[in-house]
Design a protein around this motif. Structure first.
Motif, PDB file in Angstrom:
ATOM      1  N   MET A   1       0.912  -1.210   0.039  1.00  0.00           N
ATOM      2  CA  MET A   1       0.114  -0.007   0.285  1.00  0.00           C
ATOM      3  C   MET A   1       0.765   1.310   0.079  1.00  0.00           C
ATOM      4  O   MET A   1       1.962   1.360   0.840  1.00  0.00           O
ATOM      5  N   ARG A   2       0.429   2.250  -0.755  1.00  0.00           N
ATOM      6  CA  ARG A   2       0.884   3.567  -0.600  1.00  0.00           C
ATOM      7  C   ARG A   2      -0.078   4.631  -0.076  1.00  0.00           C
ATOM      8  O   ARG A   2      -1.208   4.320  -0.317  1.00  0.00           O
ATOM      9  N   HIS A   3       0.556   5.502   0.618  1.00  0.00           N
ATOM     10  CA  HIS A   3      -0.002   6.443   1.229  1.00  0.00           C
ATOM     11  C   HIS A   3       0.212   7.975   0.922  1.00  0.00           C
ATOM     12  O   HIS A   3       1.663   8.277   1.008  1.00  0.00           O
ATOM     13  N   ASP A   4      -0.599   8.900   0.287  1.00  0.00           N
ATOM     14  CA  ASP A   4      -0.117  10.287   0.115  1.00  0.00           C
ATOM     15  C   ASP A   4      -1.194  10.942   0.769  1.00  0.00           C
ATOM     16  O   ASP A   4      -2.389  10.591   1.164  1.00  0.00           O
ATOM     17  N   ARG A   5      -1.050  12.412   0.699  1.00  0.00           N
ATOM     18  CA  ARG A   5      -1.803  13.436   1.288  1.00  0.00           C
ATOM     19  C   ARG A   5      -2.238  14.389  -0.055  1.00  0.00           C
ATOM     20  O   ARG A   5      -1.495  14.722  -0.666  1.00  0.00           O
ATOM     21  N   LEU A   6      -3.299  14.927   0.057  1.00  0.00           N
ATOM     22  CA  LEU A   6      -3.785  15.535  -0.829  1.00  0.00           C
ATOM     23  C   LEU A   6      -3.228  17.099  -0.831  1.00  0.00           C
ATOM     24  O   LEU A   6      -2.379  17.783  -1.997  1.00  0.00           O
ATOM     25  N   GLU A   7      -2.689  17.593   0.121  1.00  0.00           N
ATOM     26  CA  GLU A   7      -1.655  18.624   0.518  1.00  0.00           C
ATOM     27  C   GLU A   7      -0.435  18.573  -0.154  1.00  0.00           C
ATOM     28  O   GLU A   7       0.208  19.410  -0.312  1.00  0.00           O
ATOM     29  N   GLY A   8       0.021  17.271  -0.268  1.00  0.00           N
ATOM     30  CA  GLY A   8       1.221  17.019  -0.959  1.00  0.00           C
ATOM     31  C   GLY A   8       1.267  17.197  -2.528  1.00  0.00           C
ATOM     32  O   GLY A   8       2.297  17.208  -3.272  1.00  0.00           O
ATOM     33  N   MET A   9      -0.052  17.443  -3.153  1.00  0.00           N
ATOM     34  CA  MET A   9      -0.191  17.276  -4.639  1.00  0.00           C
ATOM     35  C   MET A   9       0.074  18.820  -4.924  1.00  0.00           C
ATOM     36  O   MET A   9      -0.099  19.851  -4.062  1.00  0.00           O
ATOM     37  N   THR A  10       0.037  19.140  -6.008  1.00  0.00           N
ATOM     38  CA  THR A  10      -0.067  20.728  -6.576  1.00  0.00           C
ATOM     39  C   THR A  10      -1.379  21.105  -7.001  1.00  0.00           C
ATOM     40  O   THR A  10      -1.905  20.456  -7.998  1.00  0.00           O
ATOM     41  N   LYS A  11      -1.865  21.962  -6.325  1.00  0.00           N
ATOM     42  CA  LYS A  11      -3.145  22.571  -6.384  1.00  0.00           C
ATOM     43  C   LYS A  11      -4.454  21.538  -6.538  1.00  0.00           C
ATOM     44  O   LYS A  11      -5.226  21.438  -7.380  1.00  0.00           O
ATOM     45  N   GLY A  12      -3.887  20.410  -5.796  1.00  0.00           N
ATOM     46  CA  GLY A  12      -5.147  19.204  -5.581  1.00  0.00           C
ATOM     47  C   GLY A  12      -5.062  18.158  -6.893  1.00  0.00           C
ATOM     48  O   GLY A  12      -5.824  17.169  -6.933  1.00  0.00           O
ATOM     49  N   TRP A  13      -4.129  18.508  -7.770  1.00  0.00           N
ATOM     50  CA  TRP A  13      -4.125  17.531  -9.141  1.00  0.00           C
ATOM     51  C   TRP A  13      -3.443  16.260  -8.342  1.00  0.00           C
ATOM     52  O   TRP A  13      -2.074  16.429  -7.924  1.00  0.00           O
ATOM     53  N   PHE A  14      -3.777  14.964  -8.459  1.00  0.00           N
ATOM     54  CA  PHE A  14      -3.230  14.002  -7.958  1.00  0.00           C
ATOM     55  C   PHE A  14      -3.113  12.746  -9.052  1.00  0.00           C
ATOM     56  O   PHE A  14      -2.218  11.901  -8.752  1.00  0.00           O
ATOM     57  N   VAL A  15      -3.892  12.632 -10.098  1.00  0.00           N
ATOM     58  CA  VAL A  15      -3.679  11.521 -11.370  1.00  0.00           C
ATOM     59  C   VAL A  15      -3.391  12.595 -12.606  1.00  0.00           C
ATOM     60  O   VAL A  15      -4.073  13.575 -12.853  1.00  0.00           O
ATOM     61  N   GLY A  16      -2.453  12.245 -13.318  1.00  0.00           N
ATOM     62  CA  GLY A  16      -2.167  12.528 -14.360  1.00  0.00           C
ATOM     63  C   GLY A  16      -0.748  12.423 -14.849  1.00  0.00           C
ATOM     64  O   GLY A  16       0.304  11.906 -14.223  1.00  0.00           O
ATOM     65  N   ASP A  17      -0.293  13.164 -15.913  1.00  0.00           N
ATOM     66  CA  ASP A  17       1.146  13.073 -16.468  1.00  0.00           C
ATOM     67  C   ASP A  17       1.837  14.143 -16.097  1.00  0.00           C
ATOM     68  O   ASP A  17       2.510  15.140 -16.812  1.00  0.00           O
ATOM     69  N   PHE A  18       2.054  14.334 -14.616  1.00  0.00           N
ATOM     70  CA  PHE A  18       3.041  15.419 -14.033  1.00  0.00           C
ATOM     71  C   PHE A  18       3.361  14.732 -12.701  1.00  0.00           C
ATOM     72  O   PHE A  18       3.101  13.816 -12.423  1.00  0.00           O
ATOM     73  N   ASP A  19       4.203  15.816 -12.128  1.00  0.00           N
ATOM     74  CA  ASP A  19       4.745  15.109 -10.926  1.00  0.00           C
ATOM     75  C   ASP A  19       4.341  16.484  -9.800  1.00  0.00           C
ATOM     76  O   ASP A  19       4.289  17.922 -10.173  1.00  0.00           O
ATOM     77  N   PRO A  20       3.909  16.322  -8.716  1.00  0.00           N
ATOM     78  CA  PRO A  20       3.768  14.995  -7.913  1.00  0.00           C
ATOM     79  C   PRO A  20       2.636  14.311  -8.452  1.00  0.00           C
ATOM     80  O   PRO A  20       1.687  14.931  -9.152  1.00  0.00           O
ATOM     81  N   HIS A  21       2.479  13.136  -8.223  1.00  0.00           N
ATOM     82  CA  HIS A  21       1.408  12.243  -8.647  1.00  0.00           C
ATOM     83  C   HIS A  21       1.145  11.209  -7.635  1.00  0.00           C
ATOM     84  O   HIS A  21       2.173  10.587  -7.328  1.00  0.00           O
ATOM     85  N   VAL A  22      -0.186  10.573  -7.832  1.00  0.00           N
ATOM     86  CA  VAL A  22      -0.380   9.449  -6.991  1.00  0.00           C
ATOM     87  C   VAL A  22      -0.486   8.225  -7.907  1.00  0.00           C
ATOM     88  O   VAL A  22      -0.006   7.253  -7.810  1.00  0.00           O
ATOM     89  N   LEU A  23      -0.884   8.465  -9.273  1.00  0.00           N
ATOM     90  CA  LEU A  23      -1.080   7.546 -10.343  1.00  0.00           C
ATOM     91  C   LEU A  23      -0.538   8.490 -11.631  1.00  0.00           C
ATOM     92  O   LEU A  23      -1.181   9.273 -11.790  1.00  0.00           O
ATOM     93  N   ARG A  24       0.578   7.927 -12.418  1.00  0.00           N
ATOM     94  CA  ARG A  24       0.750   8.804 -13.408  1.00  0.00           C
ATOM     95  C   ARG A  24      -0.091   8.157 -14.720  1.00  0.00           C
ATOM     96  O   ARG A  24      -0.116   7.020 -14.741  1.00  0.00           O
ATOM     97  N   SER A  25      -0.557   8.982 -15.401  1.00  0.00           N
ATOM     98  CA  SER A  25      -1.629   8.626 -16.406  1.00  0.00           C
ATOM     99  C   SER A  25      -1.572   9.593 -17.579  1.00  0.00           C
ATOM    100  O   SER A  25      -1.551  10.814 -17.368  1.00  0.00           O
ATOM    101  N   THR A  26      -1.486   9.338 -18.724  1.00  0.00           N
ATOM    102  CA  THR A  26      -1.803  10.089 -20.155  1.00  0.00           C
ATOM    103  C   THR A  26      -3.139  10.271 -20.469  1.00  0.00           C
ATOM    104  O   THR A  26      -3.567  10.943 -21.223  1.00  0.00           O
ATOM    105  N   ASP A  27      -3.793   9.178 -19.870  1.00  0.00           N
ATOM    106  CA  ASP A  27      -5.335   9.223 -20.212  1.00  0.00           C
ATOM    107  C   ASP A  27      -6.102  10.118 -19.733  1.00  0.00           C
ATOM    108  O   ASP A  27      -7.205  10.928 -20.364  1.00  0.00           O
ATOM    109  N   CYS A  28      -5.884  10.711 -18.517  1.00  0.00           N
ATOM    110  CA  CYS A  28      -6.779  11.761 -17.756  1.00  0.00           C
ATOM    111  C   CYS A  28      -5.938  12.389 -16.491  1.00  0.00           C
ATOM    112  O   CYS A  28      -4.829  12.113 -16.213  1.00  0.00           O
ATOM    113  N   GLU A  29      -6.530  13.446 -16.140  1.00  0.00           N
ATOM    114  CA  GLU A  29      -6.066  14.185 -14.949  1.00  0.00           C
ATOM    115  C   GLU A  29      -7.103  14.371 -13.965  1.00  0.00           C
ATOM    116  O   GLU A  29      -8.174  14.359 -14.710  1.00  0.00           O
ATOM    117  N   VAL A  30      -6.876  14.141 -12.599  1.00  0.00           N
ATOM    118  CA  VAL A  30      -7.994  14.264 -11.920  1.00  0.00           C
ATOM    119  C   VAL A  30      -7.705  15.317 -10.586  1.00  0.00           C
ATOM    120  O   VAL A  30      -6.332  15.035 -10.015  1.00  0.00           O
TER     121      VAL A  30
END
Length: 110
Positions: A1-30
């Motif tokens: 298991m991996r644990h992250d915090r929303l506060e550690g993401m940039t402006k709330g973005w946590f899925v997408g093709d950028f850093d930091p991320h929880v899940l790297r994806s070229t399909d979408c950003e969340v």
């Protein structure tokens, strides 16, 4: 298991093709975005991505109209919107595909 915090993401973005991320994806950003009343974003558009904004709580003004909790707005590529938090609010934003650097000020469209 991996644990992250929303506060550690940039402006709330946590899925997408950028850093930091929880899940790297070229399909979408969340993102889960928290705004204070009066927060705003300038008029902008995306050339590639479709942006879907779900208002979870509070009220906002987008596309020249007022929206509130439960409203879901789909903004197509090339469609211009701005954003104003009318109250403290929370949104969930999905962009597809993930296209870093695909946000343009409305003046760039002309």
């Amino acid at each position: 298991m991996r644990h992250d915090r929303l506060e550690g993401m940039t402006k709330g973005w946590f899925v997408g093709d950028f850093d930091p991320h929880v899940l790297r994806s070229t399909d979408c950003e969340v993102a889960i975005k928290h705004y204070r009343a009066g927060d705003h974003e300038a008029a902008h558009f995306h050339r590639v991505a479709t942006e879907i904004t779900a208002i979870v709580s509070g009220s906002v003004r987008m596309l020249g109209k007022d929206w509130s909790a439960g409203d879901i707005l789909t903004i197509e590529p090339g469609e211009t919107t701005d954003f104003l938090a009318l109250t403290d609010c929370v949104t969930v934003v999905v962009k597809a595909p993930s296209a870093p650097n695909d946000k343009f000020l409305a003046t760039a469209q002309s």
